[in-house]
Design an enzyme around this catalytic site. Structure first.
Site, PDB file in Angstrom:
ATOM      1  N   CYS A 161       0.910  -1.170  -0.102  1.00  0.00           N
ATOM      2  CA  CYS A 161       0.229   0.066  -0.054  1.00  0.00           C
ATOM      3  C   CYS A 161       1.265   1.333  -0.053  1.00  0.00           C
ATOM      4  CB  CYS A 161      -0.448   0.043   1.027  1.00  0.00           C
ATOM      5  SG  CYS A 161      -2.102   1.643   1.661  1.00  0.00           S
TER       6      CYS A 161
ATOM      7  N   CYS B 154       0.558   3.428   3.340  1.00  0.00           N
ATOM      8  CA  CYS B 154       0.798   2.615   5.090  1.00  0.00           C
ATOM      9  C   CYS B 154       1.567   1.221   4.572  1.00  0.00           C
ATOM     10  CB  CYS B 154      -0.688   1.623   5.644  1.00  0.00           C
ATOM     11  SG  CYS B 154      -1.018   1.010   4.964  1.00  0.00           S
TER      12      CYS B 154
ATOM     13  N   CYS C 188      -7.342  -1.524   1.387  1.00  0.00           N
ATOM     14  CA  CYS C 188      -5.841  -2.398   1.718  1.00  0.00           C
ATOM     15  C   CYS C 188      -7.218  -1.916   3.218  1.00  0.00           C
ATOM     16  CB  CYS C 188      -5.225  -0.714   2.717  1.00  0.00           C
ATOM     17  SG  CYS C 188      -4.246  -1.132   3.465  1.00  0.00           S
TER      18      CYS C 188
ATOM     19  N   CYS D 226      -5.610   1.306   6.669  1.00  0.00           N
ATOM     20  CA  CYS D 226      -5.485   1.928   5.832  1.00  0.00           C
ATOM     21  C   CYS D 226      -6.435   2.615   5.429  1.00  0.00           C
ATOM     22  CB  CYS D 226      -4.129   3.206   5.963  1.00  0.00           C
ATOM     23  SG  CYS D 226      -4.344   2.439   3.986  1.00  0.00           S
TER      24      CYS D 226
ATOM     25  N   CYS E 286      -8.491  -5.710 -10.608  1.00  0.00           N
ATOM     26  CA  CYS E 286      -7.348  -4.807 -11.327  1.00  0.00           C
ATOM     27  C   CYS E 286      -7.415  -3.679 -10.272  1.00  0.00           C
ATOM     28  CB  CYS E 286      -8.400  -4.295 -11.993  1.00  0.00           C
ATOM     29  SG  CYS E 286      -8.220  -3.273 -13.282  1.00  0.00           S
TER      30      CYS E 286
END
Length: 174
Positions: A89, A92, A138, A141, A161
């Site tokens: 991510c 984070c 995610c 976060c 995707c």
């Protein structure tokens, strides 16, 4: 009796400790898989204000990851990346996808058959743009990553995707 009251007060104070980044709300701990450790770990959810996110992200990353934007197809850094490693991510650092599950979907976005662990991502119904899709976020976060579709290859039949702007890539062996 006084010792019990002091102990309860102390424990309550620890439990109500504010989350990092000045959000003022208690930190929530979640279980995610860490590719580096090769195991599940406990970590804190990341909560920041838009102003705090803007300081750590580019404009495109902020629009895509924090405001649910979408980058143009075939323009992102990772749609054609064939190196081995872990996709994390951008907000984070949570491990999201392994290059082992990446495939060429022909769509112009990085596509994966599965996340690195189901606990590392979340899914929400997305009814924007006159469509019904499953948004992928995610779990640490809440960053918008992209969408998941049921037209992927075996073994899962899924196609995650994902926007390159929502990702960082850590090359294997680093």
């Amino acid at each position: 009796m006084r010792r019990i009251v002091v102990l309860v007060t102390l424990i309550a104070g620890i439990a109500a400790a504010p989350a990092p980044h000045g959000s003022g709300t208690p930190a929530k701990r979640i279980r995610v898989f860490s590719a580096q450790k090769g195991a599940y770990i406990m970590t804190e959810k990341v909560q920041k204000t838009d102003e705090e996110w803007k300081k750590s992200l580019t404009e495109e990353q902020f629009i895509v990851a924090r405001k649910k934007g979408t980058e143009r197809a075939f323009t992102g850094a990772y749609w054609n990346n064939h190196e081995k490693g872990i996709y994390k991510c951008v907000c984070c650092g949570n491990d999201l996808f392994s290059s082992d599950t990446k495939f060429d979907s022909g769509t112009g976005w990085p596509s994966f058959t599965a996340p690195i662990a189901k606990e590392n991502v979340g899914e929400h119904s997305d009814k924007s743009l006159f469509m019904e899709r499953d948004e992928v976020v995610c779990s640490r976060c809440g960053a918008h990553l992209g969408h998941v579709f049921d037209d992927g290859p075996k073994p899962t039949g899924l196609r995650y995707c994902i926007n390159s702007a929502s990702l960082d890539f850590e090359k294997k062996g680093k």
